[in-house]
Design a protein around this motif. Structure first.
Motif, PDB file in Angstrom:
ATOM      1  N   TRP A  82       0.732  -1.278  -0.042  1.00  0.00           N
ATOM      2  CA  TRP A  82      -0.310   0.075  -0.016  1.00  0.00           C
ATOM      3  C   TRP A  82       0.795   1.336   0.129  1.00  0.00           C
ATOM      4  O   TRP A  82       0.574   2.313   0.740  1.00  0.00           O
ATOM      5  N   SER A  83       1.693   1.146  -0.749  1.00  0.00           N
ATOM      6  CA  SER A  83       2.733   2.485  -0.894  1.00  0.00           C
ATOM      7  C   SER A  83       3.140   2.620  -2.172  1.00  0.00           C
ATOM      8  O   SER A  83       2.710   1.901  -3.127  1.00  0.00           O
ATOM      9  N   SER A  84       3.936   3.656  -2.639  1.00  0.00           N
ATOM     10  CA  SER A  84       4.239   3.818  -4.022  1.00  0.00           C
ATOM     11  C   SER A  84       5.845   3.328  -4.282  1.00  0.00           C
ATOM     12  O   SER A  84       5.844   3.320  -5.447  1.00  0.00           O
ATOM     13  N   TRP A  85       6.056   2.401  -3.294  1.00  0.00           N
ATOM     14  CA  TRP A  85       7.306   1.629  -3.503  1.00  0.00           C
ATOM     15  C   TRP A  85       7.330   0.858  -5.005  1.00  0.00           C
ATOM     16  O   TRP A  85       8.343   0.997  -5.807  1.00  0.00           O
ATOM     17  N   HIS A  86       6.375  -0.004  -4.831  1.00  0.00           N
ATOM     18  CA  HIS A  86       6.370  -0.798  -6.288  1.00  0.00           C
ATOM     19  C   HIS A  86       6.128   0.101  -7.341  1.00  0.00           C
ATOM     20  O   HIS A  86       6.600  -0.341  -8.619  1.00  0.00           O
TER      21      HIS A  86
END
Length: 158
Positions: A82-86
């Motif tokens: 649930w983050s922008s990491w990927h």
């Protein structure tokens, strides 16, 4: 996170409160309908912090993707969906509202190199504390930045 989220936005039109009211209101209504609940979804109202892009933008980005790691919810940002990491790594498609190019360009002109430098930067940030530099509970920047931001907002400065 279980009771809050971190969101980094740039608001050139100074309309953050309107945007947050829309985001939180629509999302809360949607979740309450879906789960047959009523009331608040998140702990407290949003907290806005004005960040000096020149000195703290990268640290703040790193803080956000490492937050679930610090909270011991996961061992690595790779495990948090649930983050922008990927999106930053190019593992999944970007939603229309998310921009990654400007941040990645701070690491390198070549996208694949920038991603590798970004990964190393984030992983080297485990254990760093960005909030120690927070001033007046609303500014993340040096004294000159805080004085200028306070003056622009009609405040007294530092």
């Amino acid at each position: 996170m279980s009771n809050h989220y971190h969101l980094l936005v740039e608001t050139p039109d100074a309309n953050l409160s309107k945007g947050m009211r829309q985001l939180n209101g629509v999302f809360t209504q949607s979740m309450n309908r879906k789960h047959h609940r009523v009331g608040h979804l998140f702990q407290g109202r949003y907290k806005a912090i004005l960040v000096d892009k020149e000195t703290y933008l990268l640290e703040l980005c790193r803080y956000i993707v490492l937050n679930p790691v610090r909270a011991k919810m996961v061992d690595s940002p790779d495990e948090w969906l649930w983050s922008s990491w990927h999106c930053m790594l190019g593992n999944i498609d970007l939603p229309d509202w998310l921009s990654t190019d400007a941040l990645l360009r701070l690491f390198a002109a070549n996208r694949s190199e920038a991603i590798q430098f970004y990964i190393a930067f984030v992983k080297n940030g485990v254990g760093k504390r960005v909030w120690d530099e927070l001033q007046h509970q609303i500014f993340l920047g040096d004294d000159a930045f805080c004085r200028q931001a306070s003056g622009n907002a009609g405040g007294s400065g530092r």
